[in-house]
Design a protein around this motif. Structure first.
Motif, PDB file in Angstrom:
ATOM      1  N   ALA A 168      -1.030  10.602   6.769  1.00 51.84           N
ATOM      2  CA  ALA A 168      -2.370  10.074   7.016  1.00 51.84           C
ATOM      3  C   ALA A 168      -2.647   9.956   8.518  1.00 51.84           C
ATOM      4  N   GLN A 169      -1.638   9.519   9.274  1.00 53.27           N
ATOM      5  CA  GLN A 169      -1.798   9.417  10.720  1.00 53.27           C
ATOM      6  C   GLN A 169      -2.032  10.788  11.348  1.00 53.27           C
ATOM      7  N   LEU A 170      -1.287  11.783  10.890  1.00 52.69           N
ATOM      8  CA  LEU A 170      -1.460  13.141  11.395  1.00 52.69           C
ATOM      9  C   LEU A 170      -2.854  13.671  11.070  1.00 52.69           C
TER      10      LEU A 170
ATOM     11  N   ALA B 133      -8.070   3.577   9.091  1.00 56.09           N
ATOM     12  CA  ALA B 133      -8.251   2.213   8.598  1.00 56.09           C
ATOM     13  C   ALA B 133      -8.137   2.162   7.071  1.00 56.09           C
ATOM     14  N   ALA B 134      -8.750   3.125   6.395  1.00 58.73           N
ATOM     15  CA  ALA B 134      -8.748   3.130   4.934  1.00 58.73           C
ATOM     16  C   ALA B 134      -7.333   3.323   4.377  1.00 58.73           C
ATOM     17  N   VAL B 135      -6.612   4.300   4.925  1.00 60.21           N
ATOM     18  CA  VAL B 135      -5.261   4.558   4.429  1.00 60.21           C
ATOM     19  C   VAL B 135      -4.336   3.389   4.750  1.00 60.21           C
ATOM     20  N   SER B 136      -4.502   2.782   5.927  1.00 61.22           N
ATOM     21  CA  SER B 136      -3.662   1.641   6.304  1.00 61.22           C
ATOM     22  C   SER B 136      -3.915   0.437   5.397  1.00 61.22           C
ATOM     23  N   LEU B 137      -5.167   0.233   5.014  1.00 59.33           N
ATOM     24  CA  LEU B 137      -5.475  -0.859   4.092  1.00 59.33           C
ATOM     25  C   LEU B 137      -4.833  -0.601   2.731  1.00 59.33           C
TER      26      LEU B 137
ATOM     27  N   ALA C  95       0.435 -18.358  12.631  1.00 60.29           N
ATOM     28  CA  ALA C  95      -0.304 -17.389  11.828  1.00 60.29           C
ATOM     29  C   ALA C  95      -0.750 -17.983  10.495  1.00 60.29           C
ATOM     30  N   ARG C  96      -2.061 -17.946  10.281  1.00 60.67           N
ATOM     31  CA  ARG C  96      -2.599 -18.254   8.965  1.00 60.67           C
ATOM     32  C   ARG C  96      -2.878 -16.975   8.184  1.00 60.67           C
ATOM     33  N   ILE C  97      -2.855 -15.855   8.898  1.00 63.86           N
ATOM     34  CA  ILE C  97      -3.014 -14.540   8.287  1.00 63.86           C
ATOM     35  C   ILE C  97      -2.428 -13.514   9.245  1.00 63.86           C
ATOM     36  N   PHE C  98      -1.895 -12.437   8.711  1.00 61.66           N
ATOM     37  CA  PHE C  98      -1.378 -11.342   9.520  1.00 61.66           C
ATOM     38  C   PHE C  98      -2.409 -10.216   9.567  1.00 61.66           C
ATOM     39  N   MET C  99      -2.346  -9.397  10.607  1.00 63.57           N
ATOM     40  CA  MET C  99      -3.302  -8.285  10.687  1.00 63.57           C
ATOM     41  C   MET C  99      -2.947  -7.164   9.720  1.00 63.57           C
ATOM     42  N   GLY C 100      -1.672  -7.047   9.342  1.00 60.18           N
ATOM     43  CA  GLY C 100      -1.263  -5.994   8.429  1.00 60.18           C
ATOM     44  C   GLY C 100      -1.313  -4.621   9.083  1.00 60.18           C
ATOM     45  N   ASP C 101      -0.922  -3.603   8.324  1.00 62.96           N
ATOM     46  CA  ASP C 101      -0.954  -2.235   8.831  1.00 62.96           C
ATOM     47  C   ASP C 101      -2.376  -1.809   9.174  1.00 62.96           C
ATOM     48  N   VAL C 102      -3.341  -2.302   8.424  1.00 63.45           N
ATOM     49  CA  VAL C 102      -4.725  -1.923   8.689  1.00 63.45           C
ATOM     50  C   VAL C 102      -5.154  -2.352  10.087  1.00 63.45           C
TER      51      VAL C 102
ATOM     52  N   ASP D 228      -2.195   1.062   2.300  1.00 59.47           N
ATOM     53  CA  ASP D 228      -0.758   0.861   2.518  1.00 59.47           C
ATOM     54  C   ASP D 228      -0.405  -0.615   2.408  1.00 59.47           C
ATOM     55  N   ASP D 229      -1.282  -1.491   2.920  1.00 57.09           N
ATOM     56  CA  ASP D 229      -1.051  -2.934   2.776  1.00 57.09           C
ATOM     57  C   ASP D 229      -1.015  -3.335   1.308  1.00 57.09           C
ATOM     58  N   LEU D 230      -1.836  -2.667   0.505  1.00 54.08           N
ATOM     59  CA  LEU D 230      -1.923  -3.017  -0.911  1.00 54.08           C
ATOM     60  C   LEU D 230      -0.772  -2.427  -1.727  1.00 54.08           C
ATOM     61  N   TYR D 231      -0.382  -1.185  -1.401  1.00 54.53           N
ATOM     62  CA  TYR D 231       0.545  -0.465  -2.277  1.00 54.53           C
ATOM     63  C   TYR D 231       1.870  -0.089  -1.606  1.00 54.53           C
ATOM     64  N   ASP D 232       2.023  -0.394  -0.310  1.00 48.71           N
ATOM     65  CA  ASP D 232       3.276  -0.155   0.410  1.00 48.71           C
ATOM     66  C   ASP D 232       3.735   1.294   0.262  1.00 48.71           C
ATOM     67  N   PHE D 233       2.976   2.202   0.863  1.00 49.56           N
ATOM     68  CA  PHE D 233       3.272   3.626   0.784  1.00 49.56           C
ATOM     69  C   PHE D 233       4.602   3.956   1.453  1.00 49.56           C
ATOM     70  N   PRO D 234       5.261   5.036   1.022  1.00 51.86           N
ATOM     71  CA  PRO D 234       6.431   5.531   1.753  1.00 51.86           C
ATOM     72  C   PRO D 234       6.022   5.982   3.152  1.00 51.86           C
ATOM     73  N   PHE D 235       6.998   6.006   4.057  1.00 57.53           N
ATOM     74  CA  PHE D 235       6.702   6.361   5.439  1.00 57.53           C
ATOM     75  C   PHE D 235       6.094   7.759   5.549  1.00 57.53           C
ATOM     76  N   ALA D 236       6.527   8.678   4.696  1.00 57.04           N
ATOM     77  CA  ALA D 236       6.013  10.052   4.748  1.00 57.04           C
ATOM     78  C   ALA D 236       4.512  10.092   4.471  1.00 57.04           C
ATOM     79  N   VAL D 237       4.042   9.261   3.559  1.00 61.76           N
ATOM     80  CA  VAL D 237       2.608   9.210   3.247  1.00 61.76           C
ATOM     81  C   VAL D 237       1.834   8.647   4.431  1.00 61.76           C
ATOM     82  N   LYS D 238       2.359   7.575   5.020  1.00 66.13           N
ATOM     83  CA  LYS D 238       1.693   6.988   6.188  1.00 66.13           C
ATOM     84  C   LYS D 238       1.634   7.976   7.344  1.00 66.13           C
TER      85      LYS D 238
END
Length: 362
Positions: free
Chosen positions: A120-122, A101-105, A222-229, A107-117
């Motif tokens: 974090a998932q791993l 959850a923390a890394v995904s949030l 949609a009034r808001i999206f769930m985002g990556d988080v 990512d929503d803020l800073y748009d990490f490269p796929f490798a970073v995401k």
């Protein structure tokens, strides 16, 4: 009283249903409040060529889902003796959930490269599997249970990462990912409760409560999206629950339960990745080639598309029920049943694409 993986009383889920419904409603309300706060904070999701929306809309509404779920999980750890796992494993699940959850949030803020995401998932998957949440066997129809041995943890990590990304990929239209998650969680809670898997039953209900509080802000408009988080977190937790359902209940469920519930999502993602791989495209590159995206680009209403994917989840839930009660010879037939509506959908989308003169799907 020490926590145990399950309890012996077969009617626990039914006897405690009023309290669980109250918990579900309370978490939905709490989630909705947090979503309203995130709308006020206004982390912007700006439109671009690969997105369906045409005006700036706030994102990270999934913080409401995560907050409600973690609140419920902490209450479960403190008071839910009959529904929680032994401490090391339970704490591992909590740590993995917080990490993804923390890394995904971020990512929503800073748009990490796929490798970073992916890293974090791993790491989050390894935290859960390292704590002991790993698949031990795979149940093949007719053949029976096949022990996974040392391959179990590796396959578990791959499964968690794949489902996490699948839910992230599918989160591109109002209500699609959230509604699919809600349907899957409700089926999973009902099935697990009836089979004595009260950790899975309660945890699926917690996730359902968080999603239920978010969905009215995301559908039909949609009034808001769930985002990556939100999308990554939902996929991650559903993947974990799919593993937990195989060995934390009185009656061990098949590992096929969650894949059947998410059949529409997983088949769409597998079909799209396979098609892009055959075309020699970069699989990690963002695109608009998923079936739901092509249907929307061809003019189909986004609300109708979301309902179709909810229908896939419902069909998957019905397939799970049929699979659990089917005679051995019929189980393979039931497993492949979700392919029928998916193939019909794929054919219809191809027809829409031709009619709208959409060339390359993206």
């Amino acid at each position: 009283m020490k926590p145990v993986p399950f309890i012996a009383h077969p009617d626990f889920a039914t006897l405690a249903l009023p309290r669980h419904l109250a918990l579900f409603a309370g978490l939905a309300l709490f989630s909705g409040i947090v979503v309203r706060v995130m709308m006020a904070v206004g982390i912007p999701d700006r439109p671009d060529a690969r997105k369906a929306h045409v005006q700036e809309i706030p994102k990270s509404g999934g913080v409401g889902i995560v907050s409600a779920f973690l609140l419920g999980l902490l209450l479960l750890y403190r008071y839910g003796e009959v529904s929680r796992l032994a401490a090391p494993l339970f704490l591992g699940v909590i740590a993995a959930a917080i990490l993804i959850a923390a890394v995904s949030l971020l990512d929503d803020l800073y748009d990490f490269p796929f490798a970073v995401k992916l890293a974090a998932q791993l790491l989050a998957a390894l935290a859960a599997v390292g704590a002991g949440l790993a698949a031990r066997r795979f149940d093949f129809p007719v053949i029976g249970a096949v022990p996974l041995g040392r391959a179990g943890p590796v396959l578990s990590v791959l499964w968690i990462v794949f489902v996490t990304n699948a839910m992230n990929f599918i989160d591109g239209l109002d209500g699609l990912a959230a509604g699919t998650t809600l349907v899957a969680c409700l089926f999973l809670a009902g099935i697990s409760g009836l089979h004595g898997g009260f950790f899975v039953y309660t945890t699926a209900l917690l996730l359902a409560g968080g999603v239920a509080g978010f969905l009215p802000f995301n559908y039909p408009r949609a009034r808001i999206f769930m985002g990556d988080v939100g999308s990554q977190f939902c996929g991650f937790m559903l993947a974990l629950l799919g593993i937990a359902a195989t060995h934390y209940q009185r009656v061990s469920l098949s590992f096929l339960v969650v894949p059947l519930l998410l059949s529409g999502v997983l088949l769409d993602v597998a079909f799209t990745l396979g098609r892009r791989a055959l075309a020699g495209r970069n699989l990690a590159q963002a695109h608009r080639g998923h079936l739901y995206q092509v249907a929307h680009r061809a003019g189909m209403d986004a609300r109708a598309i979301a309902v179709i994917y909810w229908g896939f989840a419902m069909f998957g839930g019905a397939s799970v029920v049929a699979f659990l009660h089917a005679a051995t010879d019929w189980k393979p037939v039931v497993i492949f049943a979700p392919l029928i509506p998916f193939l019909l959908w794929a054919g219809y989308v191809a027809h829409l694409a031709r009619r709208a003169e959409i060339g390359a799907w993206g």
